[in-house]
Motif scaffolding. Structure first.
Motif, short mmCIF file in Angstrom:
data_model
loop_
_atom_site.label_atom_id
_atom_site.label_comp_id
_atom_site.label_asym_id
_atom_site.label_seq_id
_atom_site.Cartn_x
_atom_site.Cartn_y
_atom_site.Cartn_z
N LYS A 1 0.81 -1.22 0.00
CA LYS A 1 0.00 0.00 0.00
C LYS A 1 0.85 1.28 0.00
CE LYS A 1 -3.86 -2.12 2.48
NZ LYS A 1 -4.78 -2.01 3.64
N GLU A 2 2.10 1.17 -0.36
CA GLU A 2 2.99 2.33 -0.41
C GLU A 2 3.48 2.52 -1.84
OE1 GLU A 2 7.22 3.93 1.47
OE2 GLU A 2 6.34 2.05 2.16
N GLU A 3 3.28 3.72 -2.35
CA GLU A 3 3.69 4.03 -3.71
C GLU A 3 5.17 4.38 -3.75
OE1 GLU A 3 1.20 7.16 -5.04
OE2 GLU A 3 -0.57 5.89 -5.32
N GLN A 4 5.88 3.78 -4.69
CA GLN A 4 7.30 4.04 -4.87
C GLN A 4 7.55 4.47 -6.30
OE1 GLN A 4 9.64 0.70 -3.61
NE2 GLN A 4 8.76 0.65 -1.56
N TYR A 5 8.36 5.53 -6.44
CA TYR A 5 8.68 6.08 -7.76
C TYR A 5 10.18 5.97 -7.98
CZ TYR A 5 4.01 8.17 -7.50
OH TYR A 5 2.66 8.38 -7.38
N LEU A 6 10.56 5.48 -9.15
CA LEU A 6 11.96 5.31 -9.48
C LEU A 6 12.23 5.82 -10.88
CD1 LEU A 6 11.08 2.45 -7.79
CD2 LEU A 6 13.57 2.25 -7.82
N LEU A 7 13.48 6.22 -11.10
CA LEU A 7 13.96 6.60 -12.43
C LEU A 7 15.12 5.69 -12.80
CD1 LEU A 7 14.01 10.52 -12.34
CD2 LEU A 7 12.35 9.05 -13.48
N SER A 8 15.22 5.39 -14.09
CA SER A 8 16.31 4.55 -14.56
C SER A 8 16.62 4.89 -16.01
CB SER A 8 15.97 3.07 -14.42
OG SER A 8 16.99 2.26 -14.98
N THR A 9 17.89 4.75 -16.36
CA THR A 9 18.30 4.91 -17.76
C THR A 9 18.71 3.60 -18.39
OG1 THR A 9 20.60 5.36 -17.12
CG2 THR A 9 19.10 7.25 -17.26
N CYS A 10 18.59 2.50 -17.64
CA CYS A 10 19.01 1.19 -18.17
C CYS A 10 17.96 0.12 -17.93
CB CYS A 10 20.35 0.78 -17.56
SG CYS A 10 20.41 0.85 -15.75
N HIS A 11 16.72 0.49 -17.61
CA HIS A 11 15.63 -0.46 -17.41
C HIS A 11 14.41 0.02 -18.20
CE1 HIS A 11 18.15 -1.19 -13.87
NE2 HIS A 11 17.68 -2.43 -13.89
N SER A 12 13.71 -0.92 -18.81
CA SER A 12 12.48 -0.59 -19.52
C SER A 12 11.41 -1.66 -19.35
CB SER A 12 12.76 -0.41 -21.01
OG SER A 12 13.32 -1.59 -21.56
#
Length: 574
Positions: free
Chosen positions: A388-399
């Motif tokens: 129930k916890e929202e997590q936001y991530l950024l990546s330049t090597c994952h799609s």
């Protein structure tokens, strides 16, 4: 005739009545009516094209609208040729972030091209089977300790007759190293007071400290210890010197971590270095697998932006395909785009309200263990809901939006826990660094009794010890813990240094052979407690019935203690 044209004609008739009252020519009135009809027709077409009501009062208003919509569907005459065409979509600006749900941009993962490990220059300076002290002396060579001893003597001489310089004599580089070894052992033991280590009580006794140096000498070194002038620029020189040594001796593996910590700068002593309430902020870039600190930077009065901090720390490692793990206070789409341009991969947790983050991703409803992805400019944004916890991530090597097994199981159902690949890679990179950081903060040399400026110095020396342990394990293939490595370095330092003869150097012992001391006059056959007239009072002609029971042990002259005793031994003519 339409209703709109009928209304226009009525308006013209009203104006004709008004014009006639002003005796205007009928031909001018006709031309004016034609202009009004034409203006109304243009007004209707422009309103339909723009989708809003337009008020035209003069010809200049029409020219202004045409100039504002020069790129629209109107032709050179200022209006369309009858049929209204759909307006062309706006072209995106160069710096505009337009996030898409499909992978329209190619996510490119840069391959690592570096050569990790200990540099060849360090291998040449070491013996075939180096011990812990040999590696540490390569990290901090002898000229480093010569600098500290020189600056310490300088500050002690500047204090003059201060209590800190009482009984002071010049220190040597070997003595500074012995003092440093004792501070390392003090950090390992963790007693509350310095005097406890020189105690003679059976429950507290540590005889090794008393054999190295006296407690008074240790306190004098602690009070006068100095490594540079009080100017901030000199501290920057020390930080640059340590950074140069760290980078020169070792090249990291692919995964790097950027974190920040607070060096406690006040008298308050907290056990956790990272969670100090007051202190100097330190930015560090380290190897993820071992925790080896590659470079650090300190707050110097100006608050840098998060992108500036990251780009300054990663500058020496760009273009090699490293993967940088970034914490939430640094991650942003613009930073990750700059790292892509520098051929560096990046993974990090990001705040959803960061500038240029996709809004539709923030408002999207995501179920538990579901992943939503958005793509833009070789950067991928992830939204994942876990417990129930929202997590936001950024990546330049994952799609990939799929889930993978992380190696853990739930407590109740014993099912394998699934998470996105980007979350798993980020957690592995940060958790391994945390494991090694625990050793550094558990046995820190920094204590509450150390002066503010010295705390930064001890923090740098702590990092040098920590990095030396990692180099030693790489060279020998062993798995020595940081605690054991620090203890062995301290013990070998105490065995290798040459210390001064403290028995002769202590000023309080210099009067053993030539000193004059008072004593009671010895009894004779007439008196058990004899007394005699003071030598100084008698010479000065002071008539007093008060005699003295003390005499000088060497001179055998009766003297009052302490005044007459001091005058007799310090004045030629009293």
């Amino acid at each position: 005739m339409s209703v709109a044209d009928d209304n226009c004609v009525k308006d013209c008739e009203i104006e004709r009545i008004f014009i006639k009252t002003e005796n205007i020519d009928e031909q001018d009135v006709t031309e004016y009516e034609n202009d009004r009809v034409e203006m109304f027709r243009i007004k209707t077409e422009i309103s339909n094209c723009l989708g809003e009501h337009v008020e035209l009062k003069r010809d200049s208003d029409i020219e202004e609208i045409f100039s504002r919509n020069a790129d629209s569907e109107f032709d050179s005459d200022g209006y369309s040729n009858g049929e209204l065409e759909e307006s062309a979509p706006k072209k995106p600006r160069l710096n505009e972030w337009i996030w898409e749900t499909k992978n329209a941009n190619i996510i490119q993962e840069f391959h690592f091209s570096g050569s990790p490990g200990v540099n060849s220059e360090m291998l040449e300076s070491l013996l075939e089977n180096p011990n812990e002290l040999d590696v540490f002396k390569v990290m901090l060579p002898n000229h480093f300790w010569c600098l500290i001893s020189r600056e310490t003597n300088k500050i002690a001489n500047a204090n003059g007759n201060d209590s800190k310089s009482e009984g002071w004599f010049p220190c040597t580089p070997d003595e500074i190293q012995a003092y440093f070894a004792l501070t390392v052992l003090i950090a390992q033991m963790g007693n509350s007071r310095i005097s406890s280590y020189w105690s003679t009580r059976a429950s507290k006794e540590t005889p090794g400290f008393g054999r190295v140096m006296s407690r008074q000498r240790f306190v004098r070194l602690l009070q006068n210890l100095n490594f540079c002038d009080n100017e901030a620029g000199q501290l920057r020189i020390l930080v640059d010197y340590v950074n140069k040594r760290f980078r020169k001796l070792y090249y990291p593996e692919r995964d790097l971590v950027i974190r920040e910590t607070l060096v406690n700068y006040l008298s308050r002593s907290l056990p956790d270095l990272r969670h100090a309430a007051y202190g100097v902020k330190v930015y560090e870039i380290s190897e993820s697998s071992s925790g080896y600190c590659l470079q650090l930077d300190m707050y110097s009065g100006e608050v840098p932006s998060s992108e500036t901090v990251v780009m300054n720390l990663i500058k020496a490692y760009t273009g090699k395909g490293h993967t940088l793990h970034v914490d939430i206070q640094y991650s942003s789409p613009s930073l990750f785009l700059k790292l892509v341009q520098q051929e560096t991969n990046a993974i990090g947790v990001v705040h959803p309200l960061r500038r240029n983050m996709p809004k539709h991703l923030r408002v999207a409803n995501v179920d538990k263990n579901e992943v939503r992805v958005a793509f833009c400019r070789s950067v991928t944004a992830f939204k994942w809901v876990y417990k129930k916890e929202e997590q936001y991530l950024l990546s330049t090597c994952h799609s990939d939006e799929g889930l993978v097994e992380c190696g853990r199981v739930t407590k109740g159902t014993r099912k394998m826990v699934l998470m996105p690949r980007v979350v798993l890679d980020y957690s592995n990179g940060m958790d391994s660094w945390e494991k090694y950081w625990l050793h550094l903060r558990s046995f820190a040399i920094k204590r509450g009794y150390i002066k503010n400026q010295q705390k930064i110095f001890y923090y740098l020396v702590d990092l040098a010890l920590f990095n030396s342990c990692i180099l030693y394990n790489h060279l020998t293939g062993s798995e020595v813990t940081v605690e054991d490595f620090r203890r062995r370095v301290a013990e070998r330092l105490l065995d290798s240094v040459k210390l001064p003869n403290y028995t002769r150097s202590e000023t309080r012992l210099l009067a053993v052979n030539w000193g004059h001391f008072p004593r009671h006059i010895l009894p004779d056959s007439y008196q058990i407690r004899p007394s005699r007239k003071c030598k100084v009072c008698k010479a000065r002609g002071i008539k007093s019935d008060r005699s003295t029971r003390f005499e000088c042990k060497k001179c055998l002259e009766p003297l009052h203690v302490p005044d007459c005793f001091k005058i007799f031994h310090t004045s030629l003519n009293f």
